[in-house]
Design an enzyme around this catalytic site. Structure first.
Site, mmCIF file in Angstrom:
data_model
loop_
_atom_site.group_PDB
_atom_site.id
_atom_site.type_symbol
_atom_site.label_atom_id
_atom_site.label_comp_id
_atom_site.label_asym_id
_atom_site.label_seq_id
_atom_site.Cartn_x
_atom_site.Cartn_y
_atom_site.Cartn_z
ATOM 1 C CE LYS A 142 10.380 7.770 -0.934
ATOM 2 N NZ LYS A 142 10.886 8.999 -2.205
ATOM 3 N NE ARG A 143 1.020 8.073 2.082
ATOM 4 C CZ ARG A 143 0.092 7.335 2.880
ATOM 5 N NH1 ARG A 143 -0.588 7.910 3.716
ATOM 6 N NH2 ARG A 143 -0.001 6.186 2.759
#
Ligand code: GLU
Length: 484
Positions: free
Chosen positions: A256-257
Site C-alpha cells: 500500500k505504501r
C-alpha cells in the site's frame, strides 16, 4: 485428477486498515473453488491483534468484497452454522486447546520479558549463532523457579515445544511438494490472553470445517507450525494453496505504501467497474488459454478453474491491462446502466452536479463511451451539454478560420428550420457548407464545433446538437458569431 467433493474455503483478513488487493485475490480463488465443487466460502475476521485494529476496516472488507461480487456465503453479518466469524468473539474456543497442548507436553509457559527476548535476539545476531530463536529458558520450570532468574515478567505467554522431527515438507495443491524452514517455539497464546494467528487459524479452520486453505505465499514458512498443531490436536489436515504475491511492474512486492493499487478501495475511487477488477484478478491468477479468452465472466472462470494453472511466479500488476478491460466492460453496458454507474460514481466521490438531467446524460453517454477508460471520463467530455453557455478555449478561438463568420451565419440559417435530428442536421449542413459554399468539411464544421462545445475536440457534433436541442444550439452559434 481434481477432487470435487464440496470444498469449504475461507478468506481471513485482519481488519488493520483499508483492505489490500490481495484479500480480493484470495477471495476470488476461494469463491471459485467453492463454486466449482458446490461448497461454501467463508469470511472470517482475524482481529486478535488488538493493537492493530482500525475502525471501519471490517466494513470496508465487507463492502469491497460485495462490490466485486466476491461476497462470502458465511461471515460476520451474514450468518452461518459455524459462527461467530470474528476471532475476538471466539476467545473461549481457543483456551481448551491451549490447556490440552500444555497438559500433553506440546506447549509450555514462558515468562521471559520482552527486554530479555530482544537482548537474546541481539546476541544471536551478533554471534551469528547457528541456532536462533527462543532458548527455552522457561521450559520445564515452575513459575517460582523461573521468577528467581533475570528477565522475568508476571504475565506469561504459551509457546509450542517444536520437536526435532517437526514436519518441514508438505503438499501444496498449486506448488506440489514444498519445503519450509524449521520453526521457532512459536507463541500461541499472548500475555493478554488472546491467541496468536498461528493457534487461532488452526483451531478456526478446523472448527469451521475448512477443507482448503487459500492464502498468500508469505505463509509457507508458517505451515510446519500449523501442521504440528493439527497433528497434536488430532485434527485432519486441510489442503493448502499458497497463492503467489502480486508484484509491481518492477517486480517488487505490491504494498500500500508503494502502489496505490494495493488498496482495494482505490479501484472504486478511480472509477473502475467491479467486473473489470474481478476479471483482472482472474488474469493475474493465471494466463488465459488464448488472447480471446482474456475477457471472462466469473462463471467461465469457474468452469475452467484448475489449481495447477496458477502462476507461482508473482504476477505483475499491470494497470494498462486493467484499463483495457475497464474500457471493454464500460462499452458492454447499455446506456441506461452505464449512466447509472456514472452517476453513482460521482455521487460517491461527492462531485455529482444535481442540476444535470439524467435523461440527457443517458442520451449522450453513447457518444463518448468508445473513448472512456474510467467512469469519471464521461462528464468532462460532456460538460458542454449541461452548461448554460460555454466558454471558448483560447486555442479553439485561435483555430477559427478566416471565414468563420460566414460559416456560422450559414449554419444558423440552416439550423433554424431543419428537422432537428442528427441525420437531417448533418445532411443539411453538409449540403449548405460543403457542397454549397465549397468549404472543406474540416473548415466547415470546425467553427460550429467551437461554438457548440467551446473546444476543438468534442463528441460527435450532429448528435450533440440533437441532444442539446435547437434553441440552445442556435444560441451558442449566435453567441460566438457576435464576437467575430
Ligand atoms: N489474517 C491473515 C492475513 O491477514 C490470514 C492468513 C491466512 O489466510 O491464513 O494475512
Amino acid at each position: 485428477m481434481t477432487d470435487l467433493t464440496p470444498a469449504r474455503t475461507r478468506v481471513a483478513p485482519s481488519p488493520t486498515g483499508d483492505p489490500h488487493v490481495g484479500t480480493a485475490f484470495m477471495a476470488l480463488f476461494d469463491k471459485a473453488w467453492a463454486a466449482k465443487t458446490g461448497g461454501s466460502f467463508v469470511l472470517r475476521i482475524e482481529d486478535t491483534d488488538q493493537n492493530r485494529l482500525v475502525e471501519g476496516s471490517e466494513q470496508q472488507i465487507h463492502d469491497t468484497l460485495e462490490w466485486l461480487g466476491l461476497g462470502p456465503d458465511e461471515g460476520p453479518g451474514k450468518g452461518g452454522d459455524f459462527g461467530p466469524y470474528r476471532q475476538s468473539e471466539r476467545l473461549d474456543a481457543y483456551r481448551p486447546f491451549v490447556e490440552q497442548l500444555i497438559a500433553d507436553g506440546h506447549a509450555y509457559y514462558c515468562w521471559c520479558s520482552s527486554e530479555r527476548l530482544t537482548a537474546l535476539r541481539k546476541e544471536q545476531d551478533q554471534s551469528k549463532a547457528a541456532k536462533t530463536g527462543y532458548d527455552r529458558l522457561c521450559l520445564g520450570k515452575t513459575r517460582e523457579e523461573r521468577a528467581k532468574l533475570p528477565g522475568f515478567t508476571d504475565t506469561p505467554v504459551v509457546r509450542m515445544l517444536v520437536p526435532d522431527d517437526a514436519p518441514l515438507t508438505f503438499t501444496d495443491i498449486i506448488r506440489g511438494q514444498v519445503r519450509a524452514p524449521f520453526p521457532d517455539d512459536q507463541v500461541i497464546l499472548k500475555a493478554d490472553g488472546f491467541p496468536t494467528y498461528h493457534l487461532a487459524v488452526v483451531v478456526d479452520d478446523h472448527l469451521m470445517g475448512i477443507t482448503t486453505v487459500v492464502r498468500g505465499e508469505e505463509w509457507i514458512s508458517s505451515t510446519p507450525k500449523h501442521l504440528l498443531l493439527y497433528r497434536w490436536l488430532g485434527f485432519p489436515e486441510p489442503q493448502y494453496a499458497h497463492m503467489p504475491l502480486l508484484r509491481n511492474t518492477d517486480k517488487s512486492k505490491i504494498s500500500k505504501r508503494r502502489n496505490p493499487a494495493a488498496r482495494l478501495m482505490w479501484f472504486r475511487e478511480q472509477g473502475y467497474l467491479p467486473e473489470a477488477v474481478r476479471n483482472f484478478l482472474q488474469l493475474l491468477g493465471y494466463p488465459p488459454a488464448d488472447d480471446d479468452s482474456e475477457v471472462a465472466t466469473f462463471a467461465e472462470f469457474v468452469e475452467h478453474f484448475s489449481w495447477d494453472k496458477v502462476n507461482t511466479t508473482g504476477p505483475v500488476f499491470d494497470v494498462k491491462k486493467l484499463d483495457w478491460l475497464n474500457g471493454h466492460y464500460i462499452r458492454s453496458l447499455g446506456a441506461g446502466e452505464l449512466t447509472e454507474r456514472i452517476i453513482a460514481f460521482h455521487r460517491e466521490r461527492g462531485d455529482w452536479d444535481e442540476s444535470i438531467d439524467a435523461d440527457v446524460l443517458r442520451q449522450a453517454v453513447p457518444l463518448v463511451s468508445e473513448r472512456m477508460t474510467l467512469l469519471g471520463d464521461a462528464l468532462p467530455k460532456l460538460g458542454f451539454l449541461f452548461a448554460d453557455q460555454v466558454e471558448i478555449e483560447d486555442a479553439a478561438r485561435a483555430s477559427l478560420p478566416e471565414n468563420a463568420a460566414e460559416v456560422l451565419d450559414a449554419g444558423i440559417e440552416v439550423l433554424e428550420t431543419v428537422p432537428f435530428d442528427a441525420g437531417s442536421i448533418q445532411a443539411a449542413l453538409r449540403a449548405r457548407l460543403v457542397d454549397g459554399l465549397g468549404i472543406k468539411p474540416k473548415f466547415a464544421f470546425g467553427p460550429l464545433r467551437v461554438a457548440l462545445t467551446g473546444g476543438k475536440v468534442s463528441p460527435p457534433l450532429f448528435e450533440s446538437m440533437e441532444i442539446l436541442g435547437r434553441d440552445a444550439t442556435l444560441a451558442r452559434l449566435r453567441s460566438l458569431r457576435e464576437t467575430l
